[in-house]
Design a protein around this motif. Structure first.
Motif, PDB file in Angstrom:
ATOM      1  N   VAL A  15     -15.531   6.249  32.290  1.00 32.04           N
ATOM      2  CA  VAL A  15     -14.500   6.051  33.319  1.00 32.04           C
ATOM      3  C   VAL A  15     -14.677   7.060  34.448  1.00 32.04           C
ATOM      4  N   LEU A  16     -14.908   8.316  34.094  1.00 30.30           N
ATOM      5  CA  LEU A  16     -15.102   9.341  35.120  1.00 30.30           C
ATOM      6  C   LEU A  16     -16.343   9.078  35.949  1.00 30.30           C
ATOM      7  N   LEU A  17     -17.398   8.596  35.294  1.00 33.79           N
ATOM      8  CA  LEU A  17     -18.620   8.272  36.032  1.00 33.79           C
ATOM      9  C   LEU A  17     -18.386   7.143  37.020  1.00 33.79           C
ATOM     10  N   VAL A  18     -17.591   6.146  36.614  1.00 34.22           N
ATOM     11  CA  VAL A  18     -17.295   5.025  37.521  1.00 34.22           C
ATOM     12  C   VAL A  18     -16.505   5.527  38.728  1.00 34.22           C
ATOM     13  N   ILE A  19     -15.473   6.355  38.465  1.00 30.29           N
ATOM     14  CA  ILE A  19     -14.678   6.901  39.571  1.00 30.29           C
ATOM     15  C   ILE A  19     -15.553   7.757  40.477  1.00 30.29           C
ATOM     16  N   PHE A  20     -16.379   8.593  39.854  1.00 31.90           N
ATOM     17  CA  PHE A  20     -17.263   9.451  40.638  1.00 31.90           C
ATOM     18  C   PHE A  20     -18.252   8.616  41.450  1.00 31.90           C
ATOM     19  N   ALA A  21     -18.703   7.508  40.877  1.00 31.59           N
ATOM     20  CA  ALA A  21     -19.637   6.641  41.596  1.00 31.59           C
ATOM     21  C   ALA A  21     -18.986   6.055  42.841  1.00 31.59           C
ATOM     22  N   PHE A  22     -17.716   5.648  42.732  1.00 31.59           N
ATOM     23  CA  PHE A  22     -17.007   5.129  43.909  1.00 31.59           C
ATOM     24  C   PHE A  22     -16.877   6.208  44.986  1.00 31.59           C
ATOM     25  N   ILE A  23     -16.515   7.416  44.538  1.00 30.50           N
ATOM     26  CA  ILE A  23     -16.386   8.510  45.505  1.00 30.50           C
ATOM     27  C   ILE A  23     -17.731   8.835  46.135  1.00 30.50           C
ATOM     28  N   ILE A 427     -13.648  15.251  40.554  1.00 26.85           N
ATOM     29  CA  ILE A 427     -12.758  14.144  40.950  1.00 26.85           C
ATOM     30  C   ILE A 427     -11.389  14.669  41.337  1.00 26.85           C
ATOM     31  N   LEU A 428     -10.829  15.596  40.534  1.00 27.83           N
ATOM     32  CA  LEU A 428      -9.537  16.175  40.884  1.00 27.83           C
ATOM     33  C   LEU A 428      -9.586  16.837  42.259  1.00 27.83           C
ATOM     34  N   THR A 429     -10.646  17.589  42.502  1.00 30.89           N
ATOM     35  CA  THR A 429     -10.776  18.281  43.782  1.00 30.89           C
ATOM     36  C   THR A 429     -10.917  17.303  44.934  1.00 30.89           C
ATOM     37  N   LEU A 430     -11.782  16.305  44.772  1.00 32.35           N
ATOM     38  CA  LEU A 430     -12.047  15.373  45.872  1.00 32.35           C
ATOM     39  C   LEU A 430     -10.847  14.476  46.157  1.00 32.35           C
TER      40      LEU A 430
END
Length: 1017
Positions: A15-23, A427-430
């Protein structure tokens, strides 16, 4: 560690990788579409390297906290796995008697099974290519002594394995490295493991004694001390190894086995990966299940338990790190607000020449990504280092705890954990950067170019009114929902939202912003500082959990800061009227107070960062001191007894504890009352299940039943925290009368406190496989209880009987370790309900004051009964020491949030030097010396730091007093202990460290030449 908060770590990573990929895709879009914005962002990052380093150091905290929590969790899980692997060695699965098999319904469940079954089961296991060894085993827990050295060990096993198959499981070697052979042993010869030999001082050729039954000790000769064993429990220290047939003979268990040992293909660590596959192949074989046996993936179960414990540990540290993570996010808001203020003119010009608002957002996003990714990398690395330090400290704490046994904490971290920490921190920071960027991009072009400050309108717009109405309505809904569900946290959140909503609506009707915010602040502080008795007047059955700690801490601090920063004149007057009365300090103090309060937003955020962390730590310290004092009550935790012993085996049971003590002259130091020894015993049946008779569920759940004898009822001082109305007088439980009721009315019972649900439930995990008394309206905090009827089924015989719970054991005695968890009833219940005699499992003894070495003397006297003893005073002190150490680690972990406040002061000071160059020139021109300029800047940061720290300490003390008052309603013995020295050290230390980051900017300001400063625009 495989899970976090019950979710597989691989799922979280995905899940984190998917969110990070979008960012990352959005950032790539910015690079491809607006490369000039990226260059502008990069220029801003590199042109002030000192401040960039400071920002990265501050932003990395969230990642560091997560990474250190994962590191400690991984270390704990790894250490448990390593301990299991070291104990089990090549052993992966076992086949044993299944206590829950339908085969045993209505009959006693045997401890062993016929050896003839091995011949039926072994062929299919031998034929499996994934299995290397299948070995039959008989073992028994015994006591072993060495008369020559006057040493003995009650935590011992005698194990017998088939010599023909033993070498398939593993090879054992003697002290010279030569292979040993089981079939070479003489009639009364044994092999002994190295650790066991060290424990009793045995060497080859020595004669030792083993208690193998009620007939007295058996003399055995140590043929060799060997490196290894075939089977032992995790905490077993000594193992005697003999051929299977010989052990069957000496234990009088010919033709019986305890286990079938199975070793998988591969080594001790990787063989466990085949356990699930082998369970599918052999777990339901008729040869196993029809015989009432079960296929148990022993090592896999330990690995799963280790992962679960590691996950709980990460959850605890992450939860207590939420304060630091929260203030870290506030720091991001502060940094980007100040960056926007610094570049206000630049952004106004950019907008004037055609740059759109979205372009400003993207530029700040690009800059934030550079800070965020850099800080996440630094945070992950530093977090690992911090985690290793925590593990090192915790390892030293565990080493002195008797219950730790063979457990040794080893530092370890999994790559996936660091990846999760990096992704979560980034992710939290961005995401926070994205919101901050959107906020700062909302500016007036003309005012930005001319650097005109934004003036708050006298009357807010319609949007403010709408938001206020929405917050008020939402707050009312949440408030009533919290009231209806008895959730105090939800009730408080609802009330707080109403305060914010009313404050925002007042702005629409012409109320000045400072009065509106002051109104909100006063209501927040007043509400969250209300004494618990006020809430109890509203409703007396509130439910609370750990969330209220975090919610109340943030809201009460925000409220107090609202009041301070929006009422600068009284604050300035107070400071100037006290410290500023020193004539030489007056101009410095006036400037030091007035300037920070002029910029309320950033000053308020900085105060919040300090105050929230200091408040939470202050409350934690007060709680720790109070509970430490409470747990130090040895008489309460041990029921008045000084020595407790646990019977480790059943070969030579104690028939009558009082008679045994009386008959042994070596126990003359045991206290006598009216000529009889002051002792007591428990007869605990572990293999039982129970259900509430009035429950809708027919499901039985595991429960431990302990029978107390008449001696125990006469001599124990264990208190009770709750009872039925008959045994409650003026709110106090008559414990003596209730214990006597158990003796006079077999069938009555007392429950361990852990079996009851609690309204104030701050637990992180709750097992659902054990019986809990979830009767309607029954909570641990109740004043009285109604009787609860429990139907109990004995798993050994299948017999059922009924117990009526009329009382609850003292909450702290329940977790003191002396009393087994579960239900306590008269031992006469077993005599009437079971077709066998329940053996004594725990003994309690009172000894004469001043008795020297009482614990070891009791252990020696009860050696033949295989009793492991504990001195209550020593055990309590060791456990208290470990608990204090763990809580100190948590407090230190929470104090990491002060780093954010310190960094915030450094950023503010650096910014103040840039934006006040002209003012510095004016001050120098009218007579301010370089020292006065330096003192002014240091005083400004000191004002912010001292206000934040002082606010946290003051509010923390008030909250701590309230919390202790709330606890005292259920636990009258707890006392409010304020550790002034610790709090002073935290306050002074935080202030001194905050000065470190402001010294350099202050020095830079003092070095600015007046002429150059006056020309600065």
């Amino acid at each position: 560690m495989d899970e976090l908060f019950g979710v597989p770590l691989t799922t979280i990573t995905l899940v984190l990788l998917v969110i990070f990929a979008f960012i990352a895709a959005f950032l790539a879009f910015i690079v491809a579409k607006h490369f000039i914005l990226v260059k502008m962002a990069a220029r801003n990052v590199i042109r002030r390297p000192a401040r960039t380093s400071l920002i990265i150091f501050g932003l990395m905290l969230a990642t560091a906290i997560i990474a250190s929590a994962f590191t400690t969790g991984d270390s704990l899980a790894y250490s448990i796995k390593k301990t299991a692997t070291d104990s089990l060695r090549s052993l992966d699965e076992v086949i044993r008697v299944d206590d829950e098999s339908d085969v045993w319904e209505g009959t006693a469940v045997p401890a062993e099974f016929p050896e003839s079954l091995f011949a039926t089961i072994a062929p299919s296991l031998d034929a499996d290519p994934d299995i290397d060894a299948v070995v039959p085993l008989l073992f028994e827990q015994i006591a072993v002594g060495n008369p020559a050295a006057n040493l003995f060990e009650v935590n011992s096993l005698i194990t017998g394995v088939d010599p023909a198959r033993a070498s398939q499981l593993e090879t054992l070697r003697d002290s010279t490295g030569a292979l040993i052979k089981l079939d070479s042993l003489g009639l009364n010869e044994v092999y002994i493991n190295q650790r066991g030999a060290d424990a009793i001082g045995a060497k080859p050729g020595d004669q030792i004694q083993a208690i193998l039954g009620p007939g007295g000790p058996t003399t055995l000769t140590v043929k060799e001390v060997v490196d290894g064993w075939y089977f032992k429990d995790f905490d077993t220290r000594l193992v005697l190894i003999m051929p299977l047939a010989r052990v069957q003979e000496v234990l009088d268990k010919e033709g019986l086995l305890s286990r079938i040992l199975i070793s998988n293909r591969g080594g001790p660590t990787d063989g466990v990966e085949l356990s699930d596959t082998l369970l599918e192949r052999h777990g339901e074989l008729p040869a196993i299940t029809d015989a009432g046996l079960e296929f148990v993936p022993l090592k896999q179960n330990v690995v799963d338990e280790a992962n679960e414990i590691g996950s709980i540990f990460v959850s605890i540290f992450t939860t207590f790190g939420l304060f630091s993570i929260g203030v870290g996010l506030l720091l991001i808001f502060l940094i980007f607000s100040m960056l926007a203020a610094e570049r206000k003119g630049e952004m106004g010009m950019s907008r004037a020449v055609g740059m759109q608002r979205r372009h400003l957002v993207r530029m700040f996003m690009a800059e934030g990504a550079m800070y965020g990714i850099g800080s996440a990398v630094v945070g992950a690395i530093l977090g690992m280092g911090l985690g290793f330090i925590l593990v090192k400290v915790a390892s030293a704490l565990f080493s002195d705890v008797p219950a730790a046994g063979d457990f040794s904490l080893t530092a370890h971290v999994e790559p996936i954990s660091i990846l999760v920490a990096f992704l979560a921190g980034t992710i939290l920071t961005l995401l926070t950067v994205a919101f901050s960027s959107w906020r700062v991009s909302n500016l007036n072009i003309v005012k930005a170019i001319r650097d005109i400050p934004d003036v708050q309108p006298t009357k807010a717009g319609i949007r403010t009114l709408i938001v206020g109405i929405v917050l008020t309505v939402l707050g009312v809904l949440i408030l009533f929902l919290g009231y209806d569900s008895s959730q105090l946290s939800a009730f408080g959140v609802g009330a707080s939202l109403i305060f914010f909503g009313l404050g925002m609506m007042s702005r629409r009707f012409g109320v000045e912003q400072r009065w509106s915010l002051t109104f909100i602040g006063v209501l927040l502080v007043a509400y969250w500082l209300l004494p618990p008795s006020i809430y109890n007047e509203i409703r007396d059955d509130w439910n609370q959990d750990i969330s209220i700690f975090f919610i109340s801490s943030f809201l009460i601090v925000i409220g107090a800061v609202f009041v301070i920063v929006n009422n600068s004149r009284p604050v300035i007057a107070v400071v100037v009227g006290t410290i500023g009365r020193v004539r030489s300090w007056t101009p410095i103090i006036r400037s030091a107070v007035a300037y920070p309060l002029r910029f309320g937003f950033r000053t308020g955020l900085s105060m919040v960062m300090f105050a929230v962390v200091v408040l939470s730590v202050t409350v934690m310290i007060i709680l720790v001191e109070g509970f430490t004092q409470l747990f130090d009550d040895q008489a309460r935790l041990g029921g008045g007894y000084q020595i407790v012993g646990f019977v480790a085996g059943g070969l030579n049971p104690i028939e009558d504890l009082g008679a045994t003590v009386t008959a042994n002259p070596d126990l003359d130091f045991v206290t006598r009352v009216n000529g009889a020894p002051s002792v007591g015993s428990l007869r605990t049946v572990f293999q039982s299940e129970g259900r509430l008779t009035e429950s809708d569920s027919e499901e039985f759940k595991g429960v431990t039943i302990s029978g107390v004898d008449d001696n125990f009822i006469a001599s124990n001082d264990f208190g009770l925290t709750l009872a039925t109305e008959e045994y409650t007088v003026n709110g106090e439980v008559d414990a003596d009368r209730l214990w006597q009721a158990l003796r006079d009315n077999p069938g009555l019972a007392i429950a361990n406190a852990f079996m009851l649900p609690a309204r104030n439930d701050f637990a992180f995990d709750e097992s659902s496989s054990r019986l809990r008394l979830n009767a309607e309206g029954l909570f641990l905090e109740n004043a009285i209880m109604e009787p609860v009827e429990v139907q109990v089924k004995d798993l050994n015989s299948g017999q059922t009987y009924t117990l009526t719970v009329i009382g609850v054991l003292d909450e702290f005695a329940s977790q003191g370790g002396a009393m087994a968890n579960g239900l306590y009833t008269s031992s006469r219940v077993f005599e009437a309900s079971l077709d066998r005699t329940a053996q004594i499992t725990t003994i309690f003894l009172n000894v004469e004051p001043g008795t020297v070495n009482a614990e070891n003397r009791v252990k020696a006297a009860f050696f033949e009964y295989n009793v492991e003893t504990f001195d209550i005073a020593e055990a309590v002190e060791a456990n208290l020491s470990a608990q204090r150490g763990i809580f100190n680690l948590l407090i230190a972990f929470m104090l990491l949030g002060l780093v954010v406040g310190i960094v915030a002061l450094g950023v503010i000071s650096a910014r103040a030097v840039v934006e006040r160059r002209h003012q510095i020139g004016v001050l120098r021109a009218i007579g301010f010396s370089r020292g006065m300029i330096r003192a002014t800047f240091l005083s400004e940061s000191s004002f912010i730091g001292i206000m934040g720290i002082g606010l946290g300490l003051g509010l923390g003390l008030l909250v701590g007093v309230n919390v202790m008052a709330d606890i005292r309603t259920d636990e009258p013995e707890i006392k409010l202990v304020v550790p002034w020295l610790k709090l002073a050290l935290i306050g002074v230390g935080a202030y001194l460290f905050s000065l470190v980051t402001t010294v350099l900017p202050a020095q830079q300001a003092s070095n600015i030449a007046p002429a150059a400063a006056l020309r600065y625009e």
